[in-house]
Design a protein around this motif. Structure first.
Motif, PDB file in Angstrom:
ATOM      1  N   SER A 110      -5.379 -97.150 -85.627  1.00 21.42           N
ATOM      2  CA  SER A 110      -5.368 -96.508 -86.634  1.00 21.42           C
ATOM      3  C   SER A 110      -6.626 -96.495 -87.632  1.00 21.42           C
ATOM      4  N   LEU A 111      -7.314 -98.075 -87.355  1.00 20.30           N
ATOM      5  CA  LEU A 111      -8.386 -98.398 -88.185  1.00 20.30           C
ATOM      6  C   LEU A 111      -9.579 -97.458 -87.835  1.00 20.30           C
TER       7      LEU A 111
ATOM      8  N   GLN B 225      -9.549 -94.382 -86.075  1.00 21.57           N
ATOM      9  CA  GLN B 225      -9.192 -93.196 -86.492  1.00 21.57           C
ATOM     10  C   GLN B 225      -9.414 -93.027 -88.120  1.00 21.57           C
ATOM     11  N   SER B 226      -8.902 -93.744 -88.696  1.00 24.14           N
ATOM     12  CA  SER B 226      -9.209 -93.787 -90.159  1.00 24.14           C
ATOM     13  C   SER B 226     -10.598 -93.781 -90.374  1.00 24.14           C
ATOM     14  N   TYR B 227     -11.488 -94.530 -89.734  1.00 22.64           N
ATOM     15  CA  TYR B 227     -13.067 -94.434 -89.875  1.00 22.64           C
ATOM     16  C   TYR B 227     -13.719 -93.210 -89.552  1.00 22.64           C
ATOM     17  N   GLN B 228     -13.212 -92.615 -88.418  1.00 21.05           N
ATOM     18  CA  GLN B 228     -13.587 -91.564 -87.997  1.00 21.05           C
ATOM     19  C   GLN B 228     -13.477 -90.391 -88.926  1.00 21.05           C
TER      20      GLN B 228
ATOM     21  N   ILE C 281     -16.463-101.303 -84.422  1.00 22.39           N
ATOM     22  CA  ILE C 281     -14.914-101.094 -84.521  1.00 22.39           C
ATOM     23  C   ILE C 281     -14.418-101.208 -83.257  1.00 22.39           C
ATOM     24  N   SER C 282     -14.899-100.609 -82.006  1.00 23.10           N
ATOM     25  CA  SER C 282     -14.222-100.514 -80.638  1.00 23.10           C
ATOM     26  C   SER C 282     -14.274-101.899 -80.213  1.00 23.10           C
TER      27      SER C 282
END
Length: 860
Positions: free
Chosen positions: A482-483, A485-488, A728-729
């Motif tokens: 979720s972190l 996806q939120s960044y993207q 992030i990954s």
């Protein structure tokens, strides 16, 4: 120390194996809390350092200030560091290495600014007066040397082109060089002043110097002892204290000092936990509460398992205390005292182990970070707050975990301990199993199931341990995804390095051919685009879209802007395959691929939204039309048929937002639609990725028809996006690996302890003739029962927590909830495999014992 506590310590010493198992479970829990705290603080520190490297270490910026205004800011109680920057202007180079970088851009900075903006001297020294310069290492092709004296005409960039007039005619360092169709520079420098400088050093290219800018950076010293009344400067302020009130305070100070422009370093403030948006704060706080709750509950379960097993094994000891007159309070306190002793030993070891584990993890991760070109690396950051929090949470979890076992211990009587009625259930109804179990699975399966029913407490403890491991892994996995996806959603990522734009259609064939011959170009794509219109019914608009952002005509119909895009034949074939279209779109007339997944920031709602651009389906038509907004004349165009709906975006900029639709067609379909229009304007660009964008740009500039196209190099932005996604990954998979290892340790600890406590049971079964093969078969069935029961509860609980995490993110982001079924499948396979291996490993350790040894052995 009272006699009960002395007996407790003596019992801990005598039962070394059980004591070590309890301590190990507590160490694992404390290590998890410590590791998560350290990981979170260290990761936030990395992001902050990377943001500071790219943008500077400041919180508020005030623009176009007079000297008196800067003094007012300096004297403000909240100002900690004041960095002042003044633009001297642009100076034209005599022999620039490229047409796209013909200038030096000179700025004056005070001492604080050099530090706050991370200016690192690579050779020479910092300038000490306004007539000294240091040059960025990016200007190495300009061949300027330390000691050179430069006499420059420094001024302001000016152009009377239409696009320049729209922004006030003056060009900044963010604007590329203005050229005519022949590639000749048509902008000029005005208000020039002759200035003489001596070069005294060079500095490493900072992150805030953009590679695509039209100039090379040069820095001088700002002398505040002789400010000129006509000159203005910008003030970048680092504040004493960071809280939500800084926004109101800065705005109030700007109003008090009559400052017209004030803005904030939103990225750095967000990484420091400060946002201007209530929705983002609710999202952040909600996620923090959920993830901390998961960790605490998981920790409580881990430690509870250890103490529950301990109390079960100590039932005889507690019964003995009861037989000599110990009260319920004394028996209860003996368990609390055991928890205190275990905590004193375990918490320091666990916290140090967690920090050491993170240090080892970073040692593995940092080479990966270095390989992607990130300047900063992960360093273990331990703050007093994070360590105090880890100690308090660990202590609290030990207390909570011992509460139920302590009260259970207080109720054990001498007769209960002798009969073992708290642990062993021998009633026929309790251990009854279905006849089908023996019929279908055999005697070993029936014995395995009866064993679980006979000692339900131990069975439930093991199942609870497995459930906690499942929930920890799946919840943390979804949280970290979720972190990402939120960044993207929050960042508009760029998927290409170089754009070539032209209005000359006749050069396109040769341009594509020459681009295909460039060795560094890895992929390229021709896009022709025009903007058309269509009407959309209200029920075709996704409910997540704020309809107030979409235009309506006089009849209340919603108007969508359609960005019609044609790709070259090869690119279209590859893109269609990527989007899931099996046929050949080039041979299908009026067929279209619709990008129906969009993401954008809704400033009115203060959140990021991912949703459908339009509710439609394959086979429906898009009724396009062209409308002249001056005459209000509308001309219907051939309708397109939706062949594919996809979230994949072709190479190039994203044209996304409420009231807009991206439609991809073949060149033949594009020309067919275009031929029916009257005033449509076509943009033609080639987008490409390259292993060396700088070299690619230089090769393109050497083409003989270079004056017929323009180049835009966005490699720096793309590389920055890619680096952050990679970091992030890495964080995500590092975090998941950490939780996986902790879960594995928990499972192995619980199961091996449970098997170790069953040595007498195994010896009894051997004494009545059970073979080793039957033992193994029985244990495998027990493993299956453990796995099925834990998955039956663990997966639904995990999905519920995933939705809770998703629900918290919806205050700041809007996207569809999706269960990560691939991770769920992995957990199912892993649980059965790990439980089976743990059972067999533990069983193998009892294999060499004789029946007599097993029947007579006490657990030590």
């Amino acid at each position: 120390m009272n006699i009960v506590n002395k007996l407790t310590i003596r019992h801990l010493k005598e039962n070394k194996r059980r004591t070590l198992v309890t301590i190990l479970g507590t160490i694992i829990s404390a290590a998890m809390i410590s590791a998560v705290a350290t990981l979170g603080v260290s990761y936030a520190d990395l992001l902050k350092k990377d943001h500071i490297e790219a943008n500077g270490d400041w919180h508020v910026v005030y623009k176009d200030l007079s000297f008196e205004q800067t003094e007012g800011i300096r004297n403000d109680s909240e100002t900690e560091i004041l960095s002042l920057i003044q633009e001297s202007g642009f100076a034209k180079l005599e022999d620039p290495p490229t047409k796209n970088k013909p200038y030096l851009f000179i700025q004056k900075m005070n001492e604080e600014a050099y530090e706050q903006f991370s200016v690192e001297i690579s050779e020479g020294r910092l300038p000490q007066s306004e007539d000294e310069l240091i040059i960025s290492e990016s200007a190495e092709d300009v061949h300027l040397e330390i000691g050179d004296t430069l006499t420059l005409e420094v001024g302001t960039r000016y152009s009377d082109s239409t696009w320049a007039v729209e922004q006030g005619e003056f060009l900044t360092n963010d604007n590329q060089v203005d050229m005519d169709e022949e590639g000749n520079q048509i902008e000029t420098l005005i208000d020039t002043e002759e200035m003489t400088y001596t070069i005294v050093g060079s500095f490493e290219r900072p992150g805030w110097e953009r590679g695509w800018s039209p100039s090379y950076m040069a820095l001088s010293s700002l002398d505040l002892t002789k400010p000129l009344m006509s000159e203005t400067m910008d003030a970048y302020v680092s504040l004493n204290s960071l809280n939500r009130s800084l926004y109101d305070h800065a705005s109030g100070l700007a109003e008090e000092l009559d400052i017209s422009s004030v803005s904030f370093n939103g990225g750095l403030l967000q990484l420091s936990g400060i946002t201007a948006s209530d929705t983002m704060d609710r999202t952040r706080l909600g996620l923090l509460v959920v993830i901390i709750s998961i960790i605490i509950i998981g920790s409580v379960a881990l430690i509870f398992n250890a103490f529950a097993i301990s109390v079960s094994e100590r039932s005889r000891h507690l019964g003995m205390l009861s037989s000599v007159g110990a009260t319920k309070k004394q028996k209860r306190n003996s368990v609390f005292f055991e928890g205190f002793i275990v905590g004193i030993i375990s918490i320091p070891i666990g916290i140090l182990s967690g920090i050491a584990g993170i240090a080892v993890t970073f040692a593995v991760i940092n080479p990966i970070i270095d390989s992607i070109g990130l300047d900063e690396s992960l360093k273990v950051v331990v703050t007093p707050f994070s360590m105090v929090a880890a100690v308090l949470i660990s202590a609290a979890t030990i207390f909570i975990s011992t509460w139920l076992p302590a009260h259970r211990a207080s109720r054990i009587t001498a007769m209960d301990a002798i009969r073992q009625t708290h642990d062993i259930k021998l009633k026929n109804k309790t251990v009854r199993t279905s006849n089908y179990v023996r019929k279908w699975l055999g005697l070993e399966a029936e014995l395995g199931l009866k064993n679980l029913k006979r000692n339900k407490k131990r069975y439930h403890i093991t199942v609870l341990s497995l459930i906690v491991s499942i929930v920890l892994f799946l919840s943390v996995s979804y949280f970290t995804q979720s972190l990402k996806q939120s960044y993207q959603l929050a960042e508009d990522t760029v998927n290409y390095d170089v754009q070539v734009y032209t209005t000359e259609e006749e050069i396109l064939p040769e341009l594509l051919e020459r681009i295909g011959e460039l060795t560094d170009v890895t992929d390229y794509q021709l896009r022709k685009e025009t903007n058309l219109t269509m009407y959309v019914d209200e029920d075709e608009i996704a409910p997540e879209i704020n309809k107030s952002h979409i235009m309506q005509d006089e009849d209340g119909r919603y108007i969508y802007s359609v960005n019609l895009t044609a790709l070259d034949e090869k690119s279209l074939h590859d893109y269609a395959k990527q989007a899931g279209f099996d046929g050949n779109l080039n041979d299908t007339e009026l067929a279209a691929i619709v990008v129906d997944d969009i993401s954008y920031e809704d400033y009115e709602l203060g959140k990021y939204i991912e949703t459908k651009a339009i509710r439609t389906e394959v086979g429906r038509t898009l009724p396009l039309f062209e409308e002249n907004w001056e005459t209000n004349k509308r001309k219907d165009l051939p309708p397109l048929t939706v062949s594919v709906l996809t979230g994949e975006v072709p190479m190039g900029p994203k044209n996304q937002g409420p009231g807009s639709l991206e439609v991809i067609v073949s060149e033949s379909t594009f020309e067919s639609i275009l031929s029916e229009t009257e005033e449509a304007f076509v943009n033609q660009s080639v987008y490409m990725t390259s292993d060396n964008p700088t070299v690619t740009q230089m090769e393109l500039e050497q083409l003989e028809f270079f004056n017929q196209f323009a180049i835009d190099n966005l490699h720096d932005i793309r590389e920055s996006d890619a680096q952050m996604i990679t970091v992030i990954s890495v964080f995500i998979y590092g975090f998941i690996t950490l939780i996986t290892l902790i879960s594995l340790a928990n499972i192995l600890n619980t199961i091996s302890t449970g098997v170790a406590l069953r040595k007498r049971e195994f010896a009894m079964l051997r004494s009545v003739g059970m073979t080793q093969a039957s033992f193994k078969k029985m244990m495998m069935y027990e493993s299956a029962f453990y796995g099925i029961k834990s998955l039956f509860y663990g997966i639904p609980i995990s999905i519920a927590i995933m939705y809770l995490i998703y629900y918290q993110t919806q205050y700041g982001f809007t996207y569809t909830f999706q269960v990560p079924w691939l991770h769920v499948l992995g957990v199912i396979v892993a649980i059965f495999g790990i439980v089976s291996l743990a059972m067999l490993y533990s069983l193998a350790k009892t294999k060499q014992e004789t029946i007599i040894e097993g029947l007579t052995q006490e657990n030590q």
